[in-house]
Design a protein around this motif. Structure first.
Motif, PDB file in Angstrom:
ATOM      1  N   SER A   1       0.832  -1.208   0.000  1.00  0.00           N
ATOM      2  CA  SER A   1       0.000   0.000   0.000  1.00  0.00           C
ATOM      3  C   SER A   1       0.862   1.252   0.000  1.00  0.00           C
ATOM      4  O   SER A   1       0.545   2.236  -0.678  1.00  0.00           O
ATOM      5  CB  SER A   1      -0.923   0.001   1.229  1.00  0.00           C
ATOM      6  N   MET A   2       1.938   1.214   0.764  1.00  0.00           N
ATOM      7  CA  MET A   2       2.822   2.381   0.825  1.00  0.00           C
ATOM      8  C   MET A   2       3.470   2.650  -0.535  1.00  0.00           C
ATOM      9  O   MET A   2       3.700   3.801  -0.905  1.00  0.00           O
ATOM     10  CB  MET A   2       3.906   2.174   1.885  1.00  0.00           C
ATOM     11  N   ASP A   3       3.769   1.602  -1.287  1.00  0.00           N
ATOM     12  CA  ASP A   3       4.381   1.778  -2.600  1.00  0.00           C
ATOM     13  C   ASP A   3       3.365   2.228  -3.649  1.00  0.00           C
ATOM     14  O   ASP A   3       3.693   2.982  -4.562  1.00  0.00           O
ATOM     15  CB  ASP A   3       5.026   0.469  -3.061  1.00  0.00           C
ATOM     16  N   LEU A   4       2.135   1.770  -3.516  1.00  0.00           N
ATOM     17  CA  LEU A   4       1.131   2.040  -4.533  1.00  0.00           C
ATOM     18  C   LEU A   4       0.435   3.389  -4.361  1.00  0.00           C
ATOM     19  O   LEU A   4       0.031   4.019  -5.343  1.00  0.00           O
ATOM     20  CB  LEU A   4       0.065   0.942  -4.524  1.00  0.00           C
ATOM     21  N   LEU A   5       0.250   3.830  -3.131  1.00  0.00           N
ATOM     22  CA  LEU A   5      -0.581   5.006  -2.861  1.00  0.00           C
ATOM     23  C   LEU A   5       0.267   6.231  -2.549  1.00  0.00           C
ATOM     24  O   LEU A   5       1.315   6.130  -1.913  1.00  0.00           O
ATOM     25  CB  LEU A   5      -1.541   4.720  -1.704  1.00  0.00           C
ATOM     26  N   SER A   6      -0.229   7.376  -2.967  1.00  0.00           N
ATOM     27  CA  SER A   6       0.477   8.636  -2.726  1.00  0.00           C
ATOM     28  C   SER A   6       0.112   9.211  -1.358  1.00  0.00           C
ATOM     29  O   SER A   6      -0.896   8.828  -0.761  1.00  0.00           O
ATOM     30  CB  SER A   6       0.109   9.651  -3.805  1.00  0.00           C
ATOM     31  N   ASP A   7       0.919  10.152  -0.900  1.00  0.00           N
ATOM     32  CA  ASP A   7       0.631  10.799   0.378  1.00  0.00           C
ATOM     33  C   ASP A   7      -0.693  11.545   0.314  1.00  0.00           C
ATOM     34  O   ASP A   7      -1.445  11.584   1.293  1.00  0.00           O
ATOM     35  CB  ASP A   7       1.765  11.756   0.756  1.00  0.00           C
ATOM     36  N   GLU A   8      -0.992  12.125  -0.821  1.00  0.00           N
ATOM     37  CA  GLU A   8      -2.260  12.845  -0.984  1.00  0.00           C
ATOM     38  C   GLU A   8      -3.440  11.899  -0.807  1.00  0.00           C
ATOM     39  O   GLU A   8      -4.461  12.259  -0.200  1.00  0.00           O
ATOM     40  CB  GLU A   8      -2.316  13.491  -2.366  1.00  0.00           C
ATOM     41  N   GLU A   9      -3.290  10.665  -1.307  1.00  0.00           N
ATOM     42  CA  GLU A   9      -4.369   9.677  -1.152  1.00  0.00           C
ATOM     43  C   GLU A   9      -4.529   9.266   0.306  1.00  0.00           C
ATOM     44  O   GLU A   9      -5.653   9.039   0.780  1.00  0.00           O
ATOM     45  CB  GLU A   9      -4.076   8.466  -2.035  1.00  0.00           C
ATOM     46  N   PHE A  10      -3.438   9.192   1.039  1.00  0.00           N
ATOM     47  CA  PHE A  10      -3.535   8.875   2.466  1.00  0.00           C
ATOM     48  C   PHE A  10      -4.175  10.021   3.249  1.00  0.00           C
ATOM     49  O   PHE A  10      -4.884   9.795   4.223  1.00  0.00           O
ATOM     50  CB  PHE A  10      -2.157   8.535   3.033  1.00  0.00           C
ATOM     51  N   VAL A  11      -3.904  11.253   2.820  1.00  0.00           N
ATOM     52  CA  VAL A  11      -4.529  12.409   3.463  1.00  0.00           C
ATOM     53  C   VAL A  11      -6.050  12.333   3.315  1.00  0.00           C
ATOM     54  O   VAL A  11      -6.797  12.537   4.273  1.00  0.00           O
ATOM     55  CB  VAL A  11      -3.998  13.735   2.861  1.00  0.00           C
ATOM     56  N   LYS A  12      -6.513  12.003   2.120  1.00  0.00           N
ATOM     57  CA  LYS A  12      -7.955  11.861   1.895  1.00  0.00           C
ATOM     58  C   LYS A  12      -8.512  10.689   2.696  1.00  0.00           C
ATOM     59  O   LYS A  12      -9.616  10.765   3.246  1.00  0.00           O
ATOM     60  CB  LYS A  12      -8.227  11.649   0.401  1.00  0.00           C
ATOM     61  N   MET A  13      -7.763   9.613   2.762  1.00  0.00           N
ATOM     62  CA  MET A  13      -8.205   8.427   3.485  1.00  0.00           C
ATOM     63  C   MET A  13      -8.407   8.723   4.965  1.00  0.00           C
ATOM     64  O   MET A  13      -9.324   8.197   5.613  1.00  0.00           O
ATOM     65  CB  MET A  13      -7.164   7.314   3.308  1.00  0.00           C
ATOM     66  N   ARG A  14      -7.543   9.579   5.508  1.00  0.00           N
ATOM     67  CA  ARG A  14      -7.595   9.890   6.945  1.00  0.00           C
ATOM     68  C   ARG A  14      -8.959  10.458   7.352  1.00  0.00           C
ATOM     69  O   ARG A  14      -9.479  10.151   8.432  1.00  0.00           O
ATOM     70  CB  ARG A  14      -6.479  10.886   7.280  1.00  0.00           C
ATOM     71  N   LYS A  15      -9.558  11.270   6.499  1.00  0.00           N
ATOM     72  CA  LYS A  15     -10.855  11.862   6.812  1.00  0.00           C
ATOM     73  C   LYS A  15     -11.932  10.789   6.941  1.00  0.00           C
ATOM     74  O   LYS A  15     -12.743  10.815   7.872  1.00  0.00           O
ATOM     75  CB  LYS A  15     -11.243  12.868   5.727  1.00  0.00           C
ATOM     76  N   GLY A  16     -11.958   9.845   6.023  1.00  0.00           N
ATOM     77  CA  GLY A  16     -12.939   8.764   6.080  1.00  0.00           C
ATOM     78  C   GLY A  16     -12.715   7.834   7.251  1.00  0.00           C
ATOM     79  O   GLY A  16     -13.666   7.231   7.763  1.00  0.00           O
ATOM     80  N   ASP A  17     -11.454   7.687   7.683  1.00  0.00           N
ATOM     81  CA  ASP A  17     -11.155   6.820   8.823  1.00  0.00           C
ATOM     82  C   ASP A  17     -11.931   7.248  10.060  1.00  0.00           C
ATOM     83  O   ASP A  17     -12.465   6.421  10.804  1.00  0.00           O
ATOM     84  CB  ASP A  17      -9.650   6.842   9.126  1.00  0.00           C
ATOM     85  N   ASP A  18     -12.003   8.546  10.293  1.00  0.00           N
ATOM     86  CA  ASP A  18     -12.704   9.049  11.476  1.00  0.00           C
ATOM     87  C   ASP A  18     -14.173   8.666  11.465  1.00  0.00           C
ATOM     88  O   ASP A  18     -14.774   8.430  12.510  1.00  0.00           O
ATOM     89  CB  ASP A  18     -12.577  10.574  11.558  1.00  0.00           C
ATOM     90  N   GLU A  19     -14.779   8.613  10.281  1.00  0.00           N
ATOM     91  CA  GLU A  19     -16.198   8.308  10.187  1.00  0.00           C
ATOM     92  C   GLU A  19     -16.491   6.879  10.637  1.00  0.00           C
ATOM     93  O   GLU A  19     -17.581   6.589  11.134  1.00  0.00           O
ATOM     94  CB  GLU A  19     -16.678   8.503   8.749  1.00  0.00           C
ATOM     95  N   ILE A  20     -15.543   5.979  10.451  1.00  0.00           N
ATOM     96  CA  ILE A  20     -15.762   4.568  10.778  1.00  0.00           C
ATOM     97  C   ILE A  20     -15.332   4.250  12.202  1.00  0.00           C
ATOM     98  O   ILE A  20     -15.990   3.491  12.914  1.00  0.00           O
ATOM     99  CB  ILE A  20     -15.023   3.676   9.764  1.00  0.00           C
ATOM    100  N   GLY A  21     -14.239   4.845  12.666  1.00  0.00           N
ATOM    101  CA  GLY A  21     -13.782   4.603  14.031  1.00  0.00           C
ATOM    102  C   GLY A  21     -12.541   3.737  14.078  1.00  0.00           C
ATOM    103  O   GLY A  21     -11.985   3.348  13.048  1.00  0.00           O
ATOM    104  N   TYR A  22     -12.128   3.396  15.305  1.00  0.00           N
ATOM    105  CA  TYR A  22     -10.843   2.730  15.504  1.00  0.00           C
ATOM    106  C   TYR A  22     -10.969   1.540  16.457  1.00  0.00           C
ATOM    107  O   TYR A  22     -11.874   1.480  17.294  1.00  0.00           O
ATOM    108  CB  TYR A  22      -9.818   3.742  16.017  1.00  0.00           C
ATOM    109  N   CYS A  23     -10.059   0.618  16.312  1.00  0.00           N
ATOM    110  CA  CYS A  23     -10.075  -0.645  17.045  1.00  0.00           C
ATOM    111  C   CYS A  23      -9.052  -0.622  18.179  1.00  0.00           C
ATOM    112  O   CYS A  23      -7.839  -0.613  17.920  1.00  0.00           O
ATOM    113  CB  CYS A  23      -9.779  -1.781  16.063  1.00  0.00           C
ATOM    114  N   LEU A  24      -9.532  -0.588  19.399  1.00  0.00           N
ATOM    115  CA  LEU A  24      -8.707  -0.742  20.603  1.00  0.00           C
ATOM    116  C   LEU A  24      -7.696   0.380  20.819  1.00  0.00           C
ATOM    117  O   LEU A  24      -6.818   0.260  21.670  1.00  0.00           O
ATOM    118  CB  LEU A  24      -7.960  -2.088  20.574  1.00  0.00           C
TER     119      LEU A  24
END
Length: 514
Positions: free
Chosen positions: A221-244
């Protein structure tokens, strides 16, 4: 095979040695097709290479289906495939900033591994039911870990041509969830021996999945995805929540704001240009208005309507691409922006894909226009209906999914013909202005939670929605103990709330339901 390798879309994003990939594929295919044994495959691999990277492994997995290896076979034989690379598979240790989505997955893996280690220690000791119930309450949060992968990471990888995680790992994840549920049923039914017999398998399945994540999924994933894509992903992460783990800090927040603002402005401008070109856009008081079928609405108004609907909507177009979902606060199942533009088949576990495809086929063929389902999940009654979308000429234009939690609706009886305000906002305002006042239900920090739930059973489900830390109340054994002794003060500490804040929220919810 070389010609086929050139077609691998991932090659646009990864550098790889074609001859090496070709040799790896040959050995794997010879083994999977029964032409050589596992030991022969391992020997050939070791004689050919000193090491194989996670990225090289991923490229080969991605393309096996082109040679007759189905996703089902790949999922069933993944452990055998990994064994071929015993001692050869290497991946660089990822060192990432807090808040980076991959760092968050890794932090969750560490937290899950602590739970597994605790379970291993408990297996060496006398069986104590409450200890196991608490361990499983924590382990069950792995569902959140999987949900983020399925809604966030997998869509991003699919956009690069890497769809094996969503097609193969999703099945493995569901197998883990099913096994955990099976074990919990044994535990709750006092089938101690059956429960304990499953523990080695549960631990092995979860550990095996995490190793696949660490060694293959995340480095690739780190090789395939750009930092900009991870920045966008971070916003959606909050909507779903976190494990432990606690919610991670922001990642690239300022860059994210700039990207979102730019994207939204460009999208609105492009839409406005298209609508204006086709005579569908009017100018009223400097506001652009769209002629909808029964009225005139601005884009802002359309979005506000969708946002406030008391039902979740999703739309898949005639090409099976997810184009839209309504962003409501009460969403029944997790959604994130990563789902947009994704093939609908990849948004479901493989066990459900057949049903999804049959619905689309029947709608497209004109055989049916509607399909409905209902589910009971966690004390909620969920109603789901799919409608074929057709234009004025009857042409199939996609599928509209509507989903709603109808638990309260099912409980209504009699009539309500008089106005009875059910305004949570007003109740909150009243409480905020008088924080120290006694509430009408007599709930204080010393009130035992069991007494509240006995009087208002829906409070139990409300607590689950407030925080995953309250999930242990779902365990009948733990709840029976806690209900008789745990005060509001104790419960608030467990959930990470100020006691008065929690009481206020419960009072508002009771007012809302009355």
């Amino acid at each position: 095979m070389k010609k086929e390798l050139e077609k691998i879309q991932m090659g646009e994003y990864l550098d790889f040695d074609e001859k090496k990939i070709e040799k790896i594929m040959t050995i794997k295919l010879n083994y999977l097709n029964g032409e050589i044994s596992l030991e022969e495959a391992k020997r050939e691999m070791k004689e050919s290479f000193n090491q194989v990277t996670a990225q090289e492994f991923a490229i080969c997995e991605q393309y096996l289906q082109k040679y007759g290896i189905s996703d089902d076979v790949l999922a069933e034989r993944m452990d055998e495939i990994l064994e071929i690379f015993e001692g050869l598979l290497v991946s660089n240790k990822l060192i990432l900033a807090l808040g980076h989505p991959i760092r968050t997955y890794l932090d969750e893996v560490d937290a899950l591994r602590k739970v597994l280690n605790q379970m291993r220690e408990m297996l060496k000791k006398n069986f104590i039911k409450n200890q196991w119930a608490e361990a499983y309450d924590r382990l069950t949060e792995i569902d959140i870990h999987f949900a983020r992968k399925q809604n966030q990471l997998y869509p991003a990888l699919e956009s690069k041509g890497f769809d094996k995680p969503s097609k193969v790992m999703w099945t493995l994840e569901n197998n883990i969830k099913d096994m955990i549920k099976k074990a919990k049923r044994h535990l709750e039914s006092d089938q101690d021996e059956e429960f304990l017999k499953l523990q080695d398998e549960v631990i092995e399945m979860v550990e095996d999945m995490m190793v696949k994540e660490e060694e293959i999924l995340y480095p690739t994933s780190m090789d395939l995805l750009s930092d900009e894509e991870f920045v966008k992903m971070r916003k959606g992460d909050d909507e779903i929540g976190y494990c432990l783990i606690e919610s991670p800090p922001p990642y690239g927040r300022e860059a994210e704001r700039d990207v979102d603002a730019h994207s939204n402005n460009e999208l609105l401008k492009d839409l406005a240009d298209v609508f204006r070109k086709h005579g569908m856009l009017n100018m009223t008081s400097n506001r652009e208005v769209l002629d909808v079928s029964q009225g005139k609405l601005s884009l802002e108004q359309i979005n506000l309507i969708f946002k406030h609907l008391q039902v979740d909507l999703s739309y898949v177009d005639e090409n099976d691409i997810v184009k839209f979902y309504s962003d409501t606060k009460h969403r029944v199942f997790p959604r994130s922006p990563g789902v947009i533009g994704r093939e609908v088949q990849n948004c479901h576990p493989r066990e459900s894909v057949g049903t999804v495809e049959e619905i689309i086929r029947a709608f497209r063929a004109g055989e049916h226009d509607e399909a409905e389902f209902w589910l009971e999940i966690g004390g909620k009654f969920i109603y789901i209906i799919y409608n074929a979308v057709r234009d004025e000429k009857g042409n199939f234009r996609g599928v509209l999914e509507m989903m709603q939690d109808v638990t309260r609706i099912r409980s209504l009886t009699g009539n309500q013909r008089l106005l009875s305000w059910n305004d949570k906002k007003e109740n909150l305002k009243d409480i905020e202005e008088h924080p120290g006042q006694e509430n009408r239900y007599g709930i204080t920090k010393r009130t035992v939670i069991g007494d509240v739930i006995k009087e208002y059973p829906f409070v139990k489900e409300f607590l689950f929605q407030l925080s995953p830390k309250f999930s242990k109340l779902n365990n009948p054994i733990v709840f029976k103990t806690m209900a008789s002794i745990a005060t509001m003060e104790m419960i608030s500490e467990r959930g990470g709330f100020e006691v008065q804040d929690l009481i206020n929220r419960i009072v508002v919810e009771i007012d809302k339901r009355k």
